[in-house]
Enzyme design. Structure first.
Site, mmCIF file in Angstrom:
data_model
loop_
_atom_site.group_PDB
_atom_site.id
_atom_site.type_symbol
_atom_site.label_atom_id
_atom_site.label_comp_id
_atom_site.label_asym_id
_atom_site.label_seq_id
_atom_site.Cartn_x
_atom_site.Cartn_y
_atom_site.Cartn_z
ATOM 1 C CB CYS A 1 -18.000 35.481 8.883
ATOM 2 S SG CYS A 1 -19.561 34.734 9.344
ATOM 3 C CG HIS B 1 -13.926 16.349 -15.955
ATOM 4 N ND1 HIS B 1 -12.574 16.558 -15.916
ATOM 5 C CD2 HIS B 1 -14.342 16.391 -14.661
ATOM 6 C CE1 HIS B 1 -12.185 16.699 -14.657
ATOM 7 N NE2 HIS B 1 -13.240 16.593 -13.874
ATOM 8 C CB CYS C 1 -21.001 35.732 4.577
ATOM 9 S SG CYS C 1 -20.174 36.259 6.074
ATOM 10 N NE ARG D 1 -8.136 12.717 -7.315
ATOM 11 C CZ ARG D 1 -7.394 13.773 -6.982
ATOM 12 N NH1 ARG D 1 -7.854 14.654 -6.112
ATOM 13 N NH2 ARG D 1 -6.195 13.949 -7.504
ATOM 14 C CB ILE E 1 -16.544 6.018 -9.299
ATOM 15 C CG1 ILE E 1 -17.278 4.712 -9.593
ATOM 16 C CG2 ILE E 1 -17.009 7.161 -10.194
ATOM 17 C CD1 ILE E 1 -17.178 4.197 -11.005
ATOM 18 C CB CYS F 1 -25.284 32.166 10.553
ATOM 19 S SG CYS F 1 -24.152 31.138 9.599
#
Lengths: 574, 412
Positions: free
Chosen positions: A528, A132, A493, A398, A423, A533
């Site tokens: 995908c 930020h 991918c 959060r 936090i 995989c």
């Protein structure tokens, strides 16, 4: 001391006369029972008094509701029984991991307890990865202090820990014509914290963002950046491990024994630990740990956010971060910028998050409605966002306090407790700076009984797993020559090689689950979503760790991918 | 350095057939990213393959093996396994850069045949919400686990989607001792072939629930239940029909998406209806020298036709290259029609078209018009979107002619 009578009056006026209000640990303690969760939140907000109170301790029960207990691993052993570290950090999110790394600079024993199967599984992995600029934070808040310091530290961390960080800047679109009149006010505010700001005219915006939803220009904050939050968390933890810290996974704190203002021991599912100092970095459970440790002067009311990831093909939308200008609402209910659009460090478009209050701390589920809300809202920024580009979505909770402020303190009540609690956003940005202060607090406490020195051989450098896809051809070829596994692509991918996956499995905090590998090297994060995989990686984990296919998990114990061998089942049924 | 007549990307059924056909015209390079040739057929142990082509029912593995044996013994074909293409550049020829354990290599070819196949749509792409536990996977992943690794992905399975792989897996899991609680299909008609509904579900008493979908998944670590919900024809949830079904596995078979990331990197025009490239009757895309075959071109139901489109492309390379003269084919009433263009310079006496109807039709007429004049018509009965049709039509279009294909309900 908080003015209890004044708060009582305020609550009564709002129709909450039944709520018992008293002082506790310098904070405001609320007790009683209400029918609606929103009412409980309202009481909590009304009881905020930042000047005289340490915080709101909201123990109002929701009628007929029993919150789900904290998820604790079923594992029970005595691996850590009787251990006496100098510091025990509770929580393996980015705050805990950054603290562990800071502490590993000193010649002390550091342990970090994380209840999950890996570090960075909670909110640290479930956010937009934005560093930020700090403009939306109150100019004199604790949040902005740590945000501004943290933002600067990211440049060094990126180099030391080999984690890509890009300061791409953030466009904050003005949604109304009159917003332009406020620009000088924002400039003043920005100056207070040295935040670079620039006005961007609509013409420039039209070139930058396709099908832009607003016509009133934007403010641009060059200080904003992007990072993979979980990769940074992992890198911090790995560097801590390299420097002697010990990361204890699947280790949940179940109770803390304290007497006469001192923590004596910390009970876990893996034995009782006797630390000299305890650091509370338990995120959404930080008030639970504070209670156990004897200094709960705040309350976490989880705030859930849903985010969606779009196909890399949608990356034309932006190469930075887009948000919208919002006036803080007078009721104080509005505690989000309303999310936005972020091009992640990996090149995907991420939209969100939303902000919904929930009593469930670990509810990371999504609903059609919650995703729709995010999509429709962000489509307001650009018409280029389409549902069909969404490849996955997720949610996180959060750790918000009623004060909406970070708690970074040496406990005045418990001599050997240090807290980094509450936090939430901008926690990723702030974490490195918070860690510096927390480490300082810890060494101050430890210095009372022994001399604390910096390690002579502390190594701040951590080498990441090479990302073959990003390498120039010659370097890539050279790497394959050294290790042919880097030439074999497993995740098609994201173009992730066998070598990278093996590196993750063999890394300092071994990634032996599908999700842990995913967070380290992105295998399975593409369009995908692991379709091709995941069977290959499942086999690689089994072979590399020697556990057998049936014990390979997606995310730790209980999430086994397979239930039996085929022929076994057939025989059982005969 | 060898300049190949063609480089074929993908060693599944399409790539194998294309390589064989093209090898009659010169050296061919066949690149496959996996350790073995055969593509997805490697995990298709069920039968029903090759009925059209060989007149016998083969397993997917057997079907593939016939081609693999030929390819292996063909001296004109160079095979690269565990090799992954990372970039293609076109100058006069195509320069294909690929990575493998032996390093980064660049190959040169006059033509490019893209046989990349397709990938499966995932649970997240059909708006399934709730938690993200282990036990949610596509039918192809489940098939890989069962047939290639010899392991069961679950004991109480719910299958979403009545696509063919889902149906095949319903039977396969049942045979291996798992319980398949039901197959749920959001549409009001099954998506898979009729023969699979009969042989995979009905024969094993597995219920098929139409107009019903999975809305949410429950369970933190492993699937514990799913929420089933009825849907309207417009795919809106019907409130009050939600039902929680305890299970440990959710298998989704909700469609295939042609893999065209390489094609897109070459700026090949994509047909939004097939999600594959726009091609002429030789399967040549709108980029000269780039061909698209098999499921990367459009998703087929039968491998026999996959091999066929691939051979069409391979054979086209044997003809001397001439500048193309392309005519657009307008299609109405179809889910899609392939090819979407005709090259007048190479047109033969008759042209093969592949199509799917947009909606189920009991009786239908396929009409071909040139400049508004009907030049061909054929009647059909029982057309369904899940079943691809193939037709050979004698056509001799002239330059500038407006060509329309119309599929309509037959007037009674």
């Amino acid at each position: 001391m908080p003015d209890i009578r004044k708060i009582k009056r305020k609550l009564k006026k709002a129709g909450f006369g039944s709520i018992e209000v008293s002082e506790k640990l310098g904070g405001v303690w609320l007790r009683g029972e209400l029918d609606e969760y929103e009412q409980i939140l309202e009481c909590g907000r009304l009881a905020v008094d930042k000047k005289t109170s340490r915080g709101v301790i909201n123990d109002i029960r929701l009628k007929g509701y029993i919150p789900a207990p904290m998820r604790i691993p079923s594992l029970r052993d005595n691996l850590y029984e009787g251990r006496t570290p100098d510091v025990l950090v509770v929580g393996g999110g980015i705050v805990g991991c950054a603290i562990a790394r800071e502490l590993s600079r000193y010649d002390i024993n550091v342990m970090l307890a994380e209840k999950e199967y890996d570090i960075a599984t909670g909110q640290s992995a479930r956010n937009d990865g934005m560093i930020h600029a700090g403009i939306d934070l109150k100019p004199d808040s604790i949040k902005v202090k740590y945000n501004m310091r943290g933002n600067k530290l990211y440049d060094t961390l990126s180099k030391e820990l080999d984690v890509p960080v890009r300061k791409v800047g953030q466009y904050v679109l003005l949604t109304k014509k009159w917003h332009k009149l406020l620009y000088p006010v924002v400039v003043l505010r920005a100056r207070k914290n040295n935040i670079p700001i620039r006005y961007v005219c609509q013409k420039e915006l039209d070139r930058k963002i396709p099908k832009i939803g607003y016509r009133h220009g934007a403010m641009f904050f060059a200080g904003a950046g992007i990072v993979s939050p979980y990769l940074m968390c992992i890198a911090l933890a790995e560097n801590a491990v390299q420097n002697g810290a010990e990361i204890c996974l699947n280790t949940a704190v179940t109770g803390i024994e304290h007497k006469d203002g001192r923590i004596l021991s910390v009970a876990t599912n893996r034995g009782t630990i006797y630390p000299k100092v305890v650091v509370n970095a338990a995120g959404v459970f930080s008030d639970v740990i504070a209670e156990q440790a004897g200094d709960r002067h705040f309350t976490i009311h989880p705030r859930k956010g849903v985010e969606a990831i779009l196909d890399k093909k949608a990356s034309r939308i932006t190469d930075s971060v887009i948000g919208r200008f919002a006036m803080k609402s007078s009721t104080g209910k509005q505690h989000t910028k309303g999310g936005g659009i972020v091009r992640t460090i990996d090149g995907n478009i991420l939209i969100g998050p939303s902000a919904v209050e929930t009593p469930e701390r670990e509810d990371e589920s999504t609903t059609c409605e919650s995703l729709d809300e995010v999509l429709v809202k962000q489509q307001g920024l650009t018409g280029e966002l389409t549902r069909s580009d969404i490849i996955t979505y997720f949610a996180g909770t959060r750790a918000a306090t009623y004060e909406e402020e970070f708690i970074v303190e040496k406990s005045p009540v418990i001599q050997n407790l240090v807290q980094a609690a509450g936090i939430q956003s901008p926690g990723i940005t702030a974490a490195p700076a918070i860690a510096e202060d927390i480490a300082k607090f810890c060494t101050e406490i430890l210095s009372e009984t022994k001399k604390i020195e910096k390690k002579k051989d502390f190594n701040p450098i951590r080498k990441g797993i090479p990302c073959v896809r990003e390498l120039p051809i010659e370097e890539r070829a050279a790497l394959i020559k050294k290790n042919p596994d880097y030439g074999v692509i497993v995740c098609r991918c994201e173009e992730i090689s066998k070598g990278e996956i093996l590196d993750a499995i063999r890394s300092p905090i071994p990634a032996t689950t599908l999700d842990a590998i995913k967070r380290r090297v992105r295998a399975g994060m593409g369009r995908c979503q692991g379709g091709f995989c995941s069977p290959v990686i499942t086999r690689m984990i089994a072979e590399e760790t020697g556990v057998g296919l049936l014990h390979v998990t997606k995310k730790g114990e209980g999430s086994e991918l397979l239930t039996s061998y085929t022929k076994e089942v057939a025989n059982d049924n005969l | 350095m060898t300049i190949y007549k063609a480089a074929v990307i993908g060693g599944g059924p399409a790539g194998l057939a294309a390589a064989l056909a093209a090898s009659k015209g010169g050296k061919v390079l066949l690149i496959e990213r996996e350790a073995r040739l055969g593509g997805i057929l490697k995990q298709c142990v069920h039968d029903g393959f090759g009925v059209i082509r060989f007149g016998e029912k083969l397993s997917g593995c057997e079907y593939a093996q016939r081609f693999i044996d030929e390819v292996r013994s063909n001296k004109e074909i160079d095979i690269r396994l565990l090799t992954y293409v990372i970039g293609i550049k076109k100058n006069k020829t195509f320069h294909i850069t690929a990575t493998s354990s032996s390093g980064i290599e660049t190959y040169e070819a006059e033509n490019l045949i893209l046989a990349n196949g397709c990938r499966e749509r995932t649970a997240r792409q059909v708006n399934i919400h709730g938690t993200r536990p282990a036990g949610v996977m596509t039918a192809g992943v489940a098939q890989n686990f069962v047939n290639l690794l010899g392991v069961l992905p679950g004991k109480r399975c719910v299958i979403l989607g009545s696509g063919d792989i889902g149906l095949i897996m319903a039977r396969r899991l049942t045979l291996e001792g798992a319980e398949v609680l039901g197959v749920y299909e959001a549409k009001n008609t099954p998506s898979g072939l009729t023969r699979n509904i009969s042989q995979c579900l009905n024969d094993f008493n597995i219920p098929l629930h139409l107009s019903a979908t999975v809305k949410r998944v429950f369970g933190n670590k492993r699937v514990e239940a799913v929420e089933i919900c009825k849907v309207t024809e417009k795919m809106e949830y019907i409130r009050g029909t939600e039902e929680i079904l305890p299970c440990d596995t959710l298998i989704v078979s909700v469609g295939l998406i042609p893999e065209n990331e390489l094609a897109e990197s070459l700026s090949v025009e994509i047909d939004p209806r097939t999600r594959g490239p726009v091609v002429d009757q030789n399967m040549q895309t709108m980029q000269d020298g780039v061909y698209s075959v098999g499921n990367a071109l459009h998703v087929h139901d039968l491998v026999d036709y996959v091999s066929e489109t691939a051979e069409t492309a391979g054979k086209a390379l044997l003809q001397p290259a001439a500048p193309r003269e392309l005519v657009k084919v307008d299609a109405k009433g179809f889910l899609y029609l392939v090819p979407q263009r005709l090259d007048l310079a190479s047109i033969k006496d008759s042209t093969v078209f592949y199509f799917r109807t947009a909606v189920p039709r009991k009786a239908a007429t396929l009409t071909v018009r040139a400049n508004g004049q009907t030049i061909y018509a054929r009647n059909y009965t029982n057309l369904k979107p899940p079943e691809m049709e193939k037709i050979s039509i004698p056509l001799k279009p002239r330059t500038g002619e407006k060509l329309e294909f119309i599929l309509s309900d037959k007037e009674v």
